[in-house]
Design a protein around this motif. Structure first.
Motif, PDB file in Angstrom:
ATOM      1  N   ARG A  20       0.763  -1.296   0.091  1.00  0.00           N
ATOM      2  CA  ARG A  20      -0.175  -0.216  -0.128  1.00  0.00           C
ATOM      3  C   ARG A  20       0.820   1.264   0.072  1.00  0.00           C
ATOM      4  O   ARG A  20       0.484   2.329  -0.401  1.00  0.00           O
ATOM      5  N   ILE A  21       1.884   1.205   0.602  1.00  0.00           N
ATOM      6  CA  ILE A  21       2.932   2.336   0.791  1.00  0.00           C
ATOM      7  C   ILE A  21       4.093   1.946   0.301  1.00  0.00           C
ATOM      8  O   ILE A  21       4.967   1.405   0.868  1.00  0.00           O
ATOM      9  N   PRO A  22       4.832   2.087  -1.090  1.00  0.00           N
ATOM     10  CA  PRO A  22       5.840   1.528  -1.694  1.00  0.00           C
ATOM     11  C   PRO A  22       7.042   2.208  -0.944  1.00  0.00           C
ATOM     12  O   PRO A  22       8.144   1.206  -0.998  1.00  0.00           O
ATOM     13  N   ASP A  23       7.226   3.177  -0.221  1.00  0.00           N
ATOM     14  CA  ASP A  23       8.413   3.667   0.221  1.00  0.00           C
ATOM     15  C   ASP A  23       8.145   3.522   1.782  1.00  0.00           C
ATOM     16  O   ASP A  23       8.965   4.136   2.604  1.00  0.00           O
ATOM     17  N   PHE A  24       7.597   2.586   2.225  1.00  0.00           N
ATOM     18  CA  PHE A  24       7.246   2.251   3.661  1.00  0.00           C
ATOM     19  C   PHE A  24       8.389   2.020   4.414  1.00  0.00           C
ATOM     20  O   PHE A  24       8.519   2.677   5.451  1.00  0.00           O
ATOM     21  N   ASP A  25       9.299   1.297   3.998  1.00  0.00           N
ATOM     22  CA  ASP A  25      10.504   0.676   4.939  1.00  0.00           C
ATOM     23  C   ASP A  25      11.381   2.198   5.070  1.00  0.00           C
ATOM     24  O   ASP A  25      11.878   2.246   6.150  1.00  0.00           O
ATOM     25  N   GLN A  26      11.391   3.155   4.154  1.00  0.00           N
ATOM     26  CA  GLN A  26      12.252   4.052   4.201  1.00  0.00           C
ATOM     27  C   GLN A  26      11.418   5.187   5.472  1.00  0.00           C
ATOM     28  O   GLN A  26      12.102   6.126   6.118  1.00  0.00           O
ATOM     29  N   ARG A  27      10.087   5.142   5.135  1.00  0.00           N
ATOM     30  CA  ARG A  27       9.232   6.260   6.048  1.00  0.00           C
ATOM     31  C   ARG A  27       9.049   5.719   7.411  1.00  0.00           C
ATOM     32  O   ARG A  27       8.641   6.343   8.355  1.00  0.00           O
ATOM     33  N   ARG A  28       9.074   4.624   7.667  1.00  0.00           N
ATOM     34  CA  ARG A  28       8.717   3.724   8.935  1.00  0.00           C
ATOM     35  C   ARG A  28       9.550   4.216  10.035  1.00  0.00           C
ATOM     36  O   ARG A  28      10.634   4.218  10.147  1.00  0.00           O
ATOM     37  N   LEU A  29       8.755   4.825  11.151  1.00  0.00           N
ATOM     38  CA  LEU A  29       9.573   5.369  12.244  1.00  0.00           C
ATOM     39  C   LEU A  29       9.748   4.371  13.466  1.00  0.00           C
ATOM     40  O   LEU A  29      10.629   4.114  14.270  1.00  0.00           O
ATOM     41  N   SER A  30       8.644   3.825  13.891  1.00  0.00           N
ATOM     42  CA  SER A  30       8.249   2.899  15.121  1.00  0.00           C
ATOM     43  C   SER A  30       6.982   2.025  14.799  1.00  0.00           C
ATOM     44  O   SER A  30       6.562   2.156  13.906  1.00  0.00           O
ATOM     45  N   THR A  31       7.132   1.062  15.821  1.00  0.00           N
ATOM     46  CA  THR A  31       5.901  -0.075  15.696  1.00  0.00           C
ATOM     47  C   THR A  31       5.540  -0.320  17.008  1.00  0.00           C
ATOM     48  O   THR A  31       6.243  -0.504  17.864  1.00  0.00           O
ATOM     49  N   VAL A  32       4.287  -0.365  17.108  1.00  0.00           N
ATOM     50  CA  VAL A  32       3.682  -0.992  18.304  1.00  0.00           C
ATOM     51  C   VAL A  32       2.682  -2.247  17.974  1.00  0.00           C
ATOM     52  O   VAL A  32       1.685  -2.064  17.198  1.00  0.00           O
ATOM     53  N   ASN A  33       2.820  -3.211  18.557  1.00  0.00           N
ATOM     54  CA  ASN A  33       2.067  -4.390  18.517  1.00  0.00           C
ATOM     55  C   ASN A  33       1.116  -4.404  19.706  1.00  0.00           C
ATOM     56  O   ASN A  33       1.624  -4.628  20.950  1.00  0.00           O
ATOM     57  N   GLN A  34      -0.257  -4.312  19.427  1.00  0.00           N
ATOM     58  CA  GLN A  34      -1.055  -4.116  20.483  1.00  0.00           C
ATOM     59  C   GLN A  34      -1.773  -5.618  20.627  1.00  0.00           C
ATOM     60  O   GLN A  34      -2.713  -6.035  19.752  1.00  0.00           O
ATOM     61  N   TRP A  35      -1.679  -6.507  21.705  1.00  0.00           N
ATOM     62  CA  TRP A  35      -2.395  -7.439  21.687  1.00  0.00           C
ATOM     63  C   TRP A  35      -3.347  -7.372  22.839  1.00  0.00           C
ATOM     64  O   TRP A  35      -2.991  -7.384  23.932  1.00  0.00           O
ATOM     65  N   ILE A  36      -4.771  -7.831  22.503  1.00  0.00           N
ATOM     66  CA  ILE A  36      -5.679  -7.713  23.882  1.00  0.00           C
ATOM     67  C   ILE A  36      -6.434  -9.002  23.834  1.00  0.00           C
ATOM     68  O   ILE A  36      -7.078  -9.755  23.076  1.00  0.00           O
ATOM     69  N   ALA A  37      -6.210  -9.797  24.873  1.00  0.00           N
ATOM     70  CA  ALA A  37      -6.270 -11.193  25.017  1.00  0.00           C
ATOM     71  C   ALA A  37      -7.863 -11.198  25.245  1.00  0.00           C
ATOM     72  O   ALA A  37      -8.744 -12.252  25.047  1.00  0.00           O
ATOM     73  N   HIS A  38      -8.417 -10.366  25.831  1.00  0.00           N
ATOM     74  CA  HIS A  38      -9.829 -10.375  26.384  1.00  0.00           C
ATOM     75  C   HIS A  38     -10.455  -8.875  25.670  1.00  0.00           C
ATOM     76  O   HIS A  38     -10.413  -7.938  26.388  1.00  0.00           O
ATOM     77  N   LYS A  39     -10.775  -8.870  24.545  1.00  0.00           N
ATOM     78  CA  LYS A  39     -11.163  -7.486  23.884  1.00  0.00           C
ATOM     79  C   LYS A  39     -12.806  -7.088  24.089  1.00  0.00           C
ATOM     80  O   LYS A  39     -13.128  -6.345  24.733  1.00  0.00           O
ATOM     81  N   ILE A  40     -13.688  -8.442  23.626  1.00  0.00           N
ATOM     82  CA  ILE A  40     -15.196  -7.799  23.705  1.00  0.00           C
ATOM     83  C   ILE A  40     -15.654  -9.207  24.177  1.00  0.00           C
ATOM     84  O   ILE A  40     -15.320 -10.170  23.675  1.00  0.00           O
ATOM     85  N   PRO A  41     -16.555  -9.124  25.101  1.00  0.00           N
ATOM     86  CA  PRO A  41     -17.524 -10.434  25.348  1.00  0.00           C
ATOM     87  C   PRO A  41     -18.271 -10.685  24.396  1.00  0.00           C
ATOM     88  O   PRO A  41     -18.972 -10.034  23.585  1.00  0.00           O
ATOM     89  N   ILE A  42     -18.144 -12.052  24.073  1.00  0.00           N
ATOM     90  CA  ILE A  42     -19.013 -12.659  23.056  1.00  0.00           C
ATOM     91  C   ILE A  42     -20.546 -13.279  23.495  1.00  0.00           C
ATOM     92  O   ILE A  42     -20.517 -13.953  24.384  1.00  0.00           O
ATOM     93  N   PHE A  43     -21.642 -12.531  22.742  1.00  0.00           N
ATOM     94  CA  PHE A  43     -22.717 -13.004  23.237  1.00  0.00           C
ATOM     95  C   PHE A  43     -23.068 -14.280  22.067  1.00  0.00           C
ATOM     96  O   PHE A  43     -23.655 -13.810  21.158  1.00  0.00           O
ATOM     97  N   TYR A  44     -22.548 -15.193  22.228  1.00  0.00           N
ATOM     98  CA  TYR A  44     -22.816 -16.546  21.464  1.00  0.00           C
ATOM     99  C   TYR A  44     -24.408 -17.014  21.506  1.00  0.00           C
ATOM    100  O   TYR A  44     -24.968 -16.874  22.609  1.00  0.00           O
ATOM    101  N   PRO A  45     -24.882 -17.973  20.597  1.00  0.00           N
ATOM    102  CA  PRO A  45     -26.174 -18.566  20.819  1.00  0.00           C
ATOM    103  C   PRO A  45     -26.244 -19.358  22.270  1.00  0.00           C
ATOM    104  O   PRO A  45     -25.402 -20.280  22.544  1.00  0.00           O
ATOM    105  N   GLY A  46     -27.323 -18.802  23.140  1.00  0.00           N
ATOM    106  CA  GLY A  46     -27.459 -19.532  24.443  1.00  0.00           C
ATOM    107  C   GLY A  46     -27.087 -18.829  25.523  1.00  0.00           C
ATOM    108  O   GLY A  46     -27.480 -18.986  26.717  1.00  0.00           O
ATOM    109  N   TYR A  47     -26.044 -17.616  25.343  1.00  0.00           N
ATOM    110  CA  TYR A  47     -25.285 -17.224  26.372  1.00  0.00           C
ATOM    111  C   TYR A  47     -26.495 -16.052  27.041  1.00  0.00           C
ATOM    112  O   TYR A  47     -26.433 -15.987  28.142  1.00  0.00           O
ATOM    113  N   GLY A  48     -27.400 -15.751  26.192  1.00  0.00           N
ATOM    114  CA  GLY A  48     -28.444 -14.623  26.797  1.00  0.00           C
ATOM    115  C   GLY A  48     -29.166 -15.191  27.769  1.00  0.00           C
ATOM    116  O   GLY A  48     -29.525 -14.932  28.846  1.00  0.00           O
ATOM    117  N   HIS A  49     -29.393 -16.666  27.616  1.00  0.00           N
ATOM    118  CA  HIS A  49     -30.474 -17.321  28.690  1.00  0.00           C
ATOM    119  C   HIS A  49     -29.676 -17.525  29.881  1.00  0.00           C
ATOM    120  O   HIS A  49     -30.236 -17.495  31.098  1.00  0.00           O
TER     121      HIS A  49
END
Length: 432
Positions: free
Chosen positions: A358-387
């Motif tokens: 998407r950004i052909p000159d990305f490697d030259q322009r890249r300044l820093s990186t943050v990897n954000q891992w969220i183990a528990h992001k959103i509760p899942i209302f799966y079938p049957g959970y509501g009852h």
């Protein structure tokens, strides 16, 4: 005077504390030992500003807007109108509406019959507005046993599911339509049809929690490690070994982290906690030199990509963003692969080639990186959970325990739901 200890300093716990304090109840707020950085808000790392919790405030959450006004941050609400995004598909990109409106009828690739059924579905949803509460998923309990995918296919068609519903749900919430129930859709959409505006907060979503915490007795530096109920009180153990006593304890931390806190949980609590599930989320943020064309893209499920949401942001120093940034949220499939390979600290490796494309000159322009891992992001209302949830709410409402619970897992997987659940338990305790 009734005393209450609240475990959890997120919006649910702070809303409960705010209401209890206003009702004359003695309140103390702590964090849970199992929660790191439990409050929603903005983070800043390696020159990158990013969000750690909710990103939007919806217009329909009455309790939330009342709390926002009481905390004095209404003037910080920033309206976002007629949100839309590009959606990448095997047949090429197209525009997708993020707020339900008549413009959705012009989504390319929909059969004529589905466009007609889309109008009928919108009218049906709008007519149900007074029958469901958008802050409480169980208000649409009749939809608990059917998946969102089945609901959309039956009512409208497979084209709308693939080209409209799946890209938005996967891109904004990392939900798969064939694994979640239709509760979320059927309880919130009646209140969104015809609306064109949502909100964020100037200065970051964390401003609300900060404003509330500044006005409440929030105790930092020591966390709660155990909660034990007795007939006439609760005993709370802190990480430093101290024991505190209160008439009630409100547990307002995320549902996946409650079990280690409980001493002698009841049968009802064990059933509820065993039913709670969360999805995980993996996001890579890049800081980039120079400017970028702002924009956001979702991906259809059939697209050959590992990125569900791709966003470019220009630098905005006055908003705390000193550099242009790229946001890459992994698809649910990629997230499962990352987990299987124990690669949650190397998320950038999974998206870097697509960003370079998407950004052909990305490697030259890249300044820093943050990897954000969220183990528990959103509760899942799966079938049957509501009852299961409905039974637990009835048990809690009966007042048979001095431990009360609030959070988005018990109400609705939205900021407004978390707030409403805190308001509800506060009213129960104050009434008692």
């Amino acid at each position: 005077m009734t005393s209450t200890i609240i475990v959890g300093a997120g919006i649910a716990g702070l809303s409960a504390a705010w209401e209890l304090q206003a009702a004359g109840v003695s309140v103390r707020v702590f964090e849970a030992a199992s929660v790191v950085g439990g409050r929603m808000g903005d983070r800043f790392e390696n020159g990158i500003a990013y969000n750690s919790g909710a990103r939007l405030i919806y217009p329909f959450s009455k309790d939330l807007h009342r709390i926002i006004a009481a905390a004095g941050v209404t003037s910080s609400l920033v309206p976002l109108r007629r949100l839309s995004a590009l959606c990448t598909s095997p047949g090429g990109p197209y525009s997708i509406e993020l707020m339900p409106s008549s413009r959705a009828l012009f989504t390319p690739g929909l059969p004529f019959g589905e466009r007609c059924r889309l109008i009928r579905a919108a009218l049906t949803l709008r007519a149900r507005k007074r029958q469901v509460d958008p802050d409480w998923a169980v208000s649409a309990l009749e939809w608990d046993e059917i998946t969102l995918a089945e609901c959309i296919r039956e009512e409208i068609g497979d084209g709308v599911l693939k080209r409209m519903i799946e890209p938005v749900f996967r891109g904004t919430r990392s939900f798969d339509a064939d694994t979640i129930s239709a509760l979320f859709y059927q309880s919130t959409m009646p209140h969104l049809v015809g609306e064109d505006t949502v909100f964020t907060l100037a200065g970051g979503m964390g401003r609300l929690c900060t404003a509330l915490a500044d006005r409440l007795p929030v105790e930092t530096g020591v966390a709660v490690t155990a909660v034990e109920p007795h007939a006439d009180r609760c005993i709370v153990t802190l990480a430093d070994g101290r024991e505190l006593s209160a008439d009630y304890v409100v547990i307002a931390t995320e549902g996946a982290r409650i079990a280690p806190l409980l001493v002698r949980p009841s049968l009802e609590e064990r059933e509820m906690l065993a039913a709670i599930r969360y999805n995980a989320l993996g996001i890579t943020h890049f800081a980039v030199a120079g400017s970028l064309e702002p924009g956001i893209e979702f991906a259809m499920r059939d697209s050959p990509t590992r990125i569900a949401t791709y966003q470019q942001l220009n630098a905005a120093p006055h908003q705390g963003r000193p550099n242009a940034q790229v946001y890459c949220q992994l698809t649910p499939e990629a997230i499962r692969q990352v987990q299987a390979q124990c690669a949650t600290d190397r998320l950038d490796e999974w998206v870097i080639d697509e960003v370079r494309a998407r950004i052909p000159d990305f490697d030259q322009r890249r300044l820093s990186t943050v990897n954000q891992w969220i183990a528990h992001k959103i509760p899942i209302f799966y079938p049957g959970y509501g009852h299961v949830l409905r039974r637990f709410l009835d048990w809690q409402d009966a007042g048979k325990s001095r431990i009360r619970y609030c959070g988005d897992w018990i109400s609705q997987a939205l900021l407004g739901g978390a707030c409403a659940s805190g308001v509800r338990v506060a009213a129960q305790i104050a009434g008692n």
